[in-house]
Structures are given as structure tokens and as C-alpha cells.
Design a protein around this motif. Structure first.
Motif, PDB file in Angstrom:
ATOM      1  N   GLU A  76      26.033 -43.864-101.396  1.00 62.49           N
ATOM      2  CA  GLU A  76      26.730 -43.646-102.798  1.00 62.49           C
ATOM      3  C   GLU A  76      28.079 -43.320-102.824  1.00 62.49           C
ATOM      4  O   GLU A  76      28.494 -42.176-102.139  1.00 62.49           O
ATOM      5  CB  GLU A  76      26.003 -42.849-103.901  1.00 62.49           C
ATOM      6  N   TYR A  77      29.074 -43.668-103.556  1.00 65.97           N
ATOM      7  CA  TYR A  77      30.133 -43.188-103.742  1.00 65.97           C
ATOM      8  C   TYR A  77      30.206 -42.036-104.910  1.00 65.97           C
ATOM      9  O   TYR A  77      29.703 -42.279-105.939  1.00 65.97           O
ATOM     10  CB  TYR A  77      31.398 -44.422-104.364  1.00 65.97           C
ATOM     11  N   GLY A  78      30.717 -41.043-104.309  1.00 62.60           N
ATOM     12  CA  GLY A  78      30.627 -39.881-105.263  1.00 62.60           C
ATOM     13  C   GLY A  78      31.416 -38.660-104.723  1.00 62.60           C
ATOM     14  O   GLY A  78      31.586 -38.295-103.757  1.00 62.60           O
ATOM     15  N   ALA A 202      29.462 -48.344-109.407  1.00 61.75           N
ATOM     16  CA  ALA A 202      29.155 -46.780-109.415  1.00 61.75           C
ATOM     17  C   ALA A 202      30.011 -46.058-110.775  1.00 61.75           C
ATOM     18  O   ALA A 202      29.128 -45.155-111.328  1.00 61.75           O
ATOM     19  CB  ALA A 202      29.290 -46.112-108.156  1.00 61.75           C
ATOM     20  N   ASN A 206      27.778 -44.669-114.378  1.00 62.12           N
ATOM     21  CA  ASN A 206      27.866 -43.282-114.848  1.00 62.12           C
ATOM     22  C   ASN A 206      28.845 -43.086-115.908  1.00 62.12           C
ATOM     23  O   ASN A 206      29.252 -41.928-116.368  1.00 62.12           O
ATOM     24  CB  ASN A 206      28.437 -42.513-113.490  1.00 62.12           C
TER      25      ASN A 206
END
Length: 282
Positions: A76-78, A202, A206
């Protein structure tokens, strides 16, 4: 300008994060400049050329953007990944302390790092992001992200001029610079924006919820300054007022008629940043 990279760890292995260094590598005064969600470190070229007189300026391409590797499928990109990567970068630089300038996402990353105990961040300059981000603004940004394709750099520049309205005062050379470094060439000769399309997915996933960062920001104790595009939908007047009320010593640059996010490419903005950093070098 010198280009280098640092090896970072993700949930499935390693990836390389590319960064560019301006100024003397012997300078122990280091400024880290981190870009926004769908941008890359070349956004800071004009700023870095000026600030390199005082600093060793480090401008990374956050993973999935620019010349850095993309994360493997399923990772995940985060913010957690970005914090890990920046920790690896700070270790590579080999200095006790750094100053941090972050635009939007880069400001959030800096805020999170500066809030931690024994943080190496000495001063924090945040460009157009604060303690509250409304979901409506995230949905707007999500709307222009994605796997866009272009036939020419002129088409890329037109797309950027339409969607990056906060940059309306930069000159033609600067627009051409952003277009050139904001794309990658595909096998069929078309151009695509220089980030992993998974970042768009992503972000969209969100974008339905507000982001609340007040507890994190309250934990930041270093010198701070805030740059605010007065027409920004990411950073509202109410949020700015609440941040000022809580921390009246925080310096504020207000830019009337500018939305999200100020370019930091215009001479007046560059000089303000330079002046603020010089006054907080000691």
C-alpha cells in the motif's frame, strides 16, 4: 545537482528512492524538500538553486513518483511507508538534524516525523496543508489523478495548466520544466504522468473521509512556518486560525488569490522561504 538513491524496505522486499542533492555535500546544514501527492522532487529545482547557497538541499522522489521505483502489487501507498523511506534517507545523509520543507503530502510526512520523540527535524516549513483536510478536497484531487495518456509535451502542459491553477503565475519556462519532468514515455510512444497509477486508486479509496491531524501537529515542538494559498480547499481559513491560536509564534505567509498548492517557484515565495530559514539556522 547530483542524483543518487537510497535502498528502502517495503512489505515484499526493497525498492530504490531517488533523490537529488544541491549544494556542497560537506555542508552539515541540510534541508529536505518533499513534494505533493502526484508530483516529484524536480518541482523544487528553482528553489533549490537559491537555497543551495546556504544548505545542502535534498529533494527526493517519493516512492511511486518520478525516478523512484514503484511499490510491488499488494503493498500500500501510504504515510507509514513514506515515513520508513524518509527514515532511510535521513540515515543515508549522516547528519544529526535537518530542516524540512513539505508541500501538501510532503508537509504531512514532515509533520508526522517532527511529532516523534527525538525527531531529527529542527524546523518545519509546511506548504498549504494543516490539521484538517476535508474529504471534498480529496475527491477533487482524486478526480484528475489516474492513468492519463498524452501525445506530446504540449498536451501534458495544457493538462497541468488546467488542473494546477495555483501555479498560474509561473512563467512558460517553468511550465515546460514541470511538463518535461512530470511524464514518462511508454513503449508505444505516448506519454503518461510520472507516477504509479496505483496511487490514484489508493487516493480514491480514501477520499470519502476527512483527515484529522490535530493530535499529530500538537506534538510538534520545533520551529514552524505555514504557507497558505488563501483560496486553498485543502487548507481553510478556519484551520489556519485554529493553528495560529494554538501556536501564535508560528509564522504565516498568506498568498491571496492562490489555491492549492503554492508553487514555491515564484521569486517572492522563494525569498520568503530563504529568509525564514536563514533566521532559524541557529
Amino acid at each position: 545537482m547530483h542524483t543518487d538513491s537510497v535502498l528502502c524496505l517495503n512489505g515484499q522486499g526493497f525498492h530504490r528512492m531517488v533523490y537529488r542533492q544541491w549544494g556542497s555535500s560537506d555542508n552539515d546544514r541540510v534541508l529536505v524538500c518533499v513534494h505533493g501527492l502526484a508530483r516529484n522532487g524536480r518541482d523544487f529545482d528553482d528553489l533549490a538553486k537559491v537555497l543551495a547557497r546556504d544548505y545542502r538541499v535534498i529533494c527526493p522522489d517519493v516512492v511511486g513518483r518520478g525516478s523512484s521505483d514503484w511499490l510491488p502489487a499488494g503493498v500500500e501507498y501510504g504515510i507509514s511507508q513514506y515515513l520508513n523511506d524518509m527514515t532511510a534517507l535521513l540515515a543515508r545523509l549522516g547528519v544529526e538534524q535537518v530542516d524540512w520543507l513539505g508541500t501538501s503530502m510532503g508537509g504531512i510526512i514532515g509533520m508526522c516525523l517532527a511529532a516523534m520523540p527525538q525527531s531529527p527535524i529542527r524546523s518545519l516549513l509546511i506548504n498549504d496543508v494543516g490539521t484538517f483536510i476535508p474529504s471534498e478536497a480529496l475527491q477533487r484531487i482524486s478526480g484528475y489523478l489516474g492513468d492519463k495518456r498524452f501525445a506530446s509535451l504540449d498536451d501534458v502542459e495544457r493538462f497541468m495548466r488546467i488542473n494546477y491553477t495555483a501555479l498560474k503565475n509561473i512563467d512558460d519556462r517553468q511550465w515546460a520544466h514541470l511538463a518535461k519532468h512530470g511524464v514518462r514515455e511508454l513503449e508505444d510512444g505516448q506519454l503518461a504522468l510520472h507516477y504509479d497509477p496505483a496511487i490514484a486508486a489508493a487516493t480514491a479509496a480514501n477520499a470519502g473521509e476527512d483527515i484529522h491531524l490535530w493530535p499529530i501537529w500538537q506534538a510538534v515542538t520545533c520551529h514552524q512556518a505555514l504557507i497558505w494559498g488563501e483560496d486553498s480547499d485543502i487548507l481553510s481559513a478556519d484551520t489556519v486560525q485554529q493553528m495560529q491560536a494554538h501556536r501564535p509564534e508560528m509564522e504565516l505567509l498568506t498568498l491571496p488569490g492562490i489555491g492549492h498548492a503554492p508553487s514555491l517557484m515564484e521569486p517572492e515565495q522563494i525569498h520568503w522561504v530563504q529568509d525564514w530559514l536563514r533566521r532559524h539556522q541557529r
